[in-house]
Write an enzyme that holds these catalytic residues in place. Structure first.
Site, PDB file in Angstrom:
ATOM      1  N   TRP A 100       0.833  -1.215   0.000  1.00  0.00           N
ATOM      2  CA  TRP A 100       0.000   0.000   0.000  1.00  0.00           C
ATOM      3  C   TRP A 100       0.856   1.248   0.000  1.00  0.00           C
ATOM      4  O   TRP A 100       0.546   2.215  -0.699  1.00  0.00           O
ATOM      5  CB  TRP A 100      -0.976  -0.021   1.174  1.00  0.00           C
ATOM      6  CG  TRP A 100      -1.884  -1.217   1.131  1.00  0.00           C
ATOM      7  CD1 TRP A 100      -1.964  -2.227   2.036  1.00  0.00           C
ATOM      8  CD2 TRP A 100      -2.829  -1.550   0.088  1.00  0.00           C
ATOM      9  NE1 TRP A 100      -2.890  -3.162   1.634  1.00  0.00           N
ATOM     10  CE2 TRP A 100      -3.435  -2.779   0.454  1.00  0.00           C
ATOM     11  CE3 TRP A 100      -3.209  -0.934  -1.104  1.00  0.00           C
ATOM     12  CZ2 TRP A 100      -4.401  -3.403  -0.343  1.00  0.00           C
ATOM     13  CZ3 TRP A 100      -4.182  -1.548  -1.892  1.00  0.00           C
ATOM     14  CH2 TRP A 100      -4.766  -2.758  -1.515  1.00  0.00           C
ATOM     15  N   ASP A 167      -1.947   6.511   6.381  1.00  0.00           N
ATOM     16  CA  ASP A 167      -2.946   5.543   5.925  1.00  0.00           C
ATOM     17  C   ASP A 167      -3.186   4.575   7.082  1.00  0.00           C
ATOM     18  O   ASP A 167      -2.344   3.747   7.396  1.00  0.00           O
ATOM     19  CB  ASP A 167      -2.405   4.806   4.688  1.00  0.00           C
ATOM     20  CG  ASP A 167      -3.342   3.694   4.201  1.00  0.00           C
ATOM     21  OD1 ASP A 167      -4.398   3.480   4.827  1.00  0.00           O
ATOM     22  OD2 ASP A 167      -2.998   3.063   3.183  1.00  0.00           O
ATOM     23  N   LYS A 191     -11.991  -2.279   6.428  1.00  0.00           N
ATOM     24  CA  LYS A 191     -11.080  -3.071   7.243  1.00  0.00           C
ATOM     25  C   LYS A 191     -11.526  -3.121   8.699  1.00  0.00           C
ATOM     26  O   LYS A 191     -11.429  -4.152   9.330  1.00  0.00           O
ATOM     27  CB  LYS A 191      -9.645  -2.525   7.150  1.00  0.00           C
ATOM     28  CG  LYS A 191      -9.073  -2.480   5.737  1.00  0.00           C
ATOM     29  CD  LYS A 191      -8.714  -3.839   5.198  1.00  0.00           C
ATOM     30  CE  LYS A 191      -8.440  -3.878   3.702  1.00  0.00           C
ATOM     31  NZ  LYS A 191      -7.654  -2.813   3.130  1.00  0.00           N
TER      32      LYS A 191
HETATM   33  C1  LIG Z   1      -6.977  -2.267   1.877  1.00  0.00           C
HETATM   34  C2  LIG Z   1      -5.998  -1.176   2.047  1.00  0.00           C
HETATM   35  C3  LIG Z   1      -5.903  -0.107   1.121  1.00  0.00           C
HETATM   36  C4  LIG Z   1      -6.744  -0.047  -0.129  1.00  0.00           C
HETATM   37  O1  LIG Z   1      -8.033   0.290   0.191  1.00  0.00           O
HETATM   38  P1  LIG Z   1      -9.168   0.466  -0.942  1.00  0.00           P
HETATM   39  O2  LIG Z   1     -10.294   1.031  -0.123  1.00  0.00           O
HETATM   40  O3  LIG Z   1      -9.436  -0.889  -1.506  1.00  0.00           O
HETATM   41  O4  LIG Z   1      -8.670   1.406  -1.959  1.00  0.00           O
HETATM   42  C5  LIG Z   1      -4.992   0.891   1.374  1.00  0.00           C
HETATM   43  N1  LIG Z   1      -4.202   0.862   2.472  1.00  0.00           N
HETATM   44  C6  LIG Z   1      -4.253  -0.140   3.361  1.00  0.00           C
HETATM   45  C7  LIG Z   1      -3.354  -0.113   4.544  1.00  0.00           C
HETATM   46  C8  LIG Z   1      -5.155  -1.186   3.181  1.00  0.00           C
HETATM   47  O5  LIG Z   1      -5.214  -2.191   4.066  1.00  0.00           O
END
Ligand SMILES: *Cc1c(COP(=O)(O)O)cnc(C)c1O
Length: 354
Positions: A100, A167, A191
């Site tokens: 990511w 993030d 998540k």
């Molecule tokens: C799943 C995830 C993403 C991507 O998320 P989307 O909503 O599918 O774009 C980005 N960063 C992390 C840490 C993730 O676990």
């Protein structure tokens, strides 16, 4: 019986949330209308949005501190570019801790110079780099607090006086942090908060409006703030369900409470991985994630049996990501301790009968 759901994302949600959310799809607030067929500008839905935003700030301890919470679309993946679009004038520093982060770096490069301050790519991202320097003249520093795929988690954040962008998709609301240290936090809902389809963005307003480029309206945080996340039709069902999860968390006792539960689950899981001679952990011990535990069988000869055993034990979502292989047990907020115990029991049963 509901499965023990270790899915990495979309993830397990509390049963009470699923019940309330499904009820609202049929009849919202006893109004003889579905949540998903009323105007997003009607009072019942505006109240939902207001509450979701307020709960997010409250749980993070960011009320009345100059922050705004937004529920946007496009996933965390859109935030990779949107954060850079809004904040990157000349150069930014990025810590590369996995898939990511790598994607965030790729997008940000479209907007300015990117300094990769450190990377753990040399060991397939099984650790968090430490002791790196962040240049003082960057517009911001970007990091990924929890690496969902590799099962590593930042336990400390670098002392950096500038803007920190993080993030937190896979560990937001799972542990206490001083969230005032961050200028911008983003997290895909699927998540640890709700269904896919909305992304929480928490931003300190004073960091915005500093870049010279023109920003398209849909990608401009200030536009979304000005319209209270209602610049266009918001994803009403994901926002409502996220609000229910945040309410559930608040009633339980907030992040402080859930962090203790999460620590217990992680302890149970990792103690078994370390004790059981048939298994080996993937992530460096000091950087292990409390959310996603990655591990492998020492001998692949046991794979077929182990796989059929955990499936028989009503367990779902244990396969590791293709870039790591092996197994990944995702233990998000709504996963009960007894689900981890069920998995540990299977691991011990395998050991006894191998
Ligand atoms: C799943 C995830 C993403 C991507 O998320 P989307 O909503 O599918 O774009 C980005 N960063 C992390 C840490 C993730 O676990």
């Amino acid at each position: 019986m509901k499965k023990h759901n270790f899915s990495a994302g979309p993830c397990i949600l509390p049963e009470s949330v699923l019940e309330k959310a499904s009820q609202a799809v049929i009849d919202f607030n006893n109004n003889n209308l579905s949540l998903i067929e009323i105007s997003h500008r009607s009072k019942p839905f505006v109240d939902v949005m207001d509450k979701a935003q307020a709960l997010a700030l409250e749980l993070l301890g960011l009320e009345n501190k100059g922050y705004k919470a937004l529920f946007l679309q496009g996933g965390a993946s859109t935030q990779f570019l949107m954060s850079a679009y809004n904040l990157l004038q000349n150069k930014a520093a990025y810590l590369n801790t996995g898939t990511w982060s790598t994607k965030a770096i790729k997008e940000a490069k479209l907007f300015g110079e990117i300094i990769e301050v450190a990377s753990s790519k040399d060991r397939n991202f099984n650790y968090i780099p430490k002791g790196y320097n962040i240049p003082v003249d960057v517009d911001y520093f970007h990091c990924t607090s929890n690496n969902t795929i590799f099962g590593t988690q930042m336990k400390e954040f670098p002392a950096f006086d500038g803007v920190v962008v993080c993030d937190m998709s896979s560990d937001i609301f799972s542990r206490q942090l001083d969230f005032t240290k961050f200028g911008l936090i983003y997290a895909g809902a699927q998540k640890n908060m709700g269904p896919a389809g909305t992304t929480l963005v928490v931003v300190r307003e004073d960091i915005l409006g500093k870049v010279e480029r023109a920003i398209p309206s849909m990608l401009d945080y200030q536009v979304h703030i000005g319209k209270d996340s209602m610049f266009n039709t918001p994803p009403v069902f994901p926002v409502y369900t996220s609000m229910l999860t945040l309410e559930w968390l608040k009633e339980l006792g907030g992040i402080q409470f859930i962090e203790e539960v999460n620590n217990k689950k992680a302890k149970l899981m990792y103690e078994e991985i370390d004790r059981n001679p048939l298994f080996t952990g993937f992530a460096a011990v000091e950087d292990r994630s409390t959310m996603n535990a990655t591990f492998n069988l020492v001998d692949d000869a046991h794979k077929e049996r182990f796989d059929s055993m955990w499936k028989e034990a009503n367990i779902n979502g244990l396969n590791g990501h293709r870039s790591v292989g092996g197994y990944r047990a995702s233990m998000y907020n709504a996963l009960p301790l007894y689900s981890v115990q069920a998995l540990v029991d299977v691991m011990q049963e395998l050991e006894r009968t191998a």
